[in-house]
Structures are given as structure tokens and as C-alpha cells.
Design an enzyme around this catalytic site. Structure first.
Site, short mmCIF file in Angstrom:
data_model
loop_
_atom_site.label_atom_id
_atom_site.label_comp_id
_atom_site.label_asym_id
_atom_site.label_seq_id
_atom_site.Cartn_x
_atom_site.Cartn_y
_atom_site.Cartn_z
N ASP A 14 -44.40 15.29 35.25
CA ASP A 14 -43.19 14.63 34.82
C ASP A 14 -42.14 14.88 35.91
O ASP A 14 -42.32 15.77 36.76
CB ASP A 14 -42.73 15.22 33.48
CG ASP A 14 -41.44 14.62 32.98
OD1 ASP A 14 -41.27 13.39 33.09
OD2 ASP A 14 -40.58 15.37 32.48
N ASP A 16 -38.03 14.59 35.65
CA ASP A 16 -36.81 15.30 35.23
C ASP A 16 -37.15 16.51 34.38
O ASP A 16 -37.83 16.41 33.36
CB ASP A 16 -35.92 14.34 34.44
CG ASP A 16 -35.54 13.12 35.27
OD1 ASP A 16 -34.79 13.28 36.24
OD2 ASP A 16 -36.02 12.01 34.96
#
Length: 218
Positions: A14, A16
Site C-alpha cells: 500500500d 499512504d
């Protein structure tokens, strides 16, 4: 206690909260949009983590207003990328991945995701799966299934690195091993949870996590 080895052939990150710390900018942008729209900023910002912008906006706006709202929020976020920093340990880890299949799988749009990576000094890998690439966002497994497919690997041979509950659910639903990043991940079913990626090392057989960083073991 000892270090933890998670066997894998590749990694799906991922963005953020895992590769980059964009939380202050995210809060500022979505608060700005909420105020513009006459909404409760706390309610709006609580709905953001792990969702595509369009999915978040759709919770609060009429269907015909979603596209324009997403463009506006994205502009606010792009105006605020300069202070984005790499999550501790990330730059050391990705420097070890030259011969390792890895990808970024994010709920963000491509322009914003790559801008944040570059601002934080994180190299942009050849495979980046963004909101534009999938019909269903996290917690649906499609984003991580897409990332694994583009790397030519079975999802079961991958480690998904996630910080949000919806992202953890997406990774598990895709059949991957999920490494939770940060204390929020302790409230998920992530296979292992670490404080951050400081000291994480690719061994050739998988990801070795130092005992000092581990918050929950398998």
C-alpha cells in the site's frame, strides 16, 4: 523472542501509511473539501483511510457530483505533496529490492500516488495499481489480485503490506500473507503486525522482520 521471517516471492505495498506518511496532507485536503461542502470534517476524514477517493465522496455526495468532487479533492492533495516523508525503514528496504518483484497497490489516483512517492524519495516501481485500474476498491481483493497478476505471481506467494483495516481485508481476501504496519493494524486480522519497517530485510526467501519492530506474531 526472535526475528520473524515471512516467506514470499514478492511484495505488494500500500502507499499512504506504508511507504509514505501523507496523513497530515490527507487530513488537510479532506477537511478543506468537507468545509467547502458543508460537511462534518471529522466524519469525512474518518471515512477516508483505505478507500478510493470516489468511494469516500460517494458516501457524502450525490452521484452526479462525485466526479467533480474527486477532482477537487485530488487538486487539494496535489497542492500539498511537498512535505511527504517516507515511513521509517522504507528507503532502506526498497533499496534491497532491485531483483525482487514488487508493486505499489493504492486506493489513490495515479498522479497523486506517484507525486507522493517522488516527494518522499521512494522509487516508483514499474507496476503501480491505482484507483483508475480497478472496478472495485479495497476491501475488495481486486486491487491486490491485479497487482499480483501484473507481477506474474500467485497472490499466495506475495506479502501485502498494509496499515488500514480495509486494506488488510483486501490482502487477506486475495489470498496473500498480510503484514500490518502500525498500531491500527493490531485491530485487524493481519498475519503479523510491526511498528514500522525499520530493520526489515529481504533475504531472498522472504521478508525478515526484526524482533524489536514486531507488535504481534503469527
Amino acid at each position: 523472542m526472535t526475528d520473524v521471517l515471512l516467506p514470499a516471492e514478492g511484495l505488494l505495498f500500500d502507499n499512504d501509511g506504508v511507504l509514505v506518511d501523507s496523513e497530515p496532507a490527507v487530513v488537510r485536503a479532506w477537511t478543506r473539501w468537507a468545509v467547502d461542502s458543508g460537511l462534518d470534517p471529522d466524519e469525512v476524514t474518518a471515512a477516508v483511510p483505505g478507500r478510493r477517493a470516489a468511494d469516500t465522496v460517494a458516501l457524502f455526495a450525490k452521484p452526479e457530483d462525485v466526479e467533480g468532487a474527486v477532482a477537487l479533492v485530488t487538486r487539494y492533495e496535489l497542492e500539498d505533496v511537498a512535505g511527504t516523508l517516507a515511513i521509517p525503514g522504507v528507503l532502506d528496504l526498497v533499496a534491497q529490492l532491485d531483483a525482487v518483484p514488487w508493486a505499489v497497490v493504492t486506493s489513490g489516483v495515479r498522479e497523486l500516488a506517484t507525486a507522493r512517492l517522488r516527494a518522499a524519495g521512494v522509487p516508483v516501481p514499474p507496476v503501480v495499481v491505482t484507483a483508475e485500474d480497478v472496478a472495485a476498491g479495497k476491501p475488495h481483493p481486486e486491487p491486490y489480485l491485479t497487482g499480483a497478476a501484473r507481477l506474474g505471481l500467485d497472490p499466495g506467494a506475495m506479502i501485502v503490506l498494509e496499515d488500514s483495516p480495509s486494506g488488510v481485508r483486501a490482502g487477506l481476501a486475495a489470498g496473500a500473507t498480510v503484514l500490518g504496519i502500525g498500531r491500527t493494524a493490531l485491530d485487524t486480522d493481519a498475519t503479523v503486525v510491526v511498528r514500522d519497517l525499520v530493520g526489515a530485510r529481504w533475504t531472498g526467501e522472504g521478508l525478515l522482520l526484526p524482533d524489536a519492530a514486531v507488535l504481534r506474531r503469527p
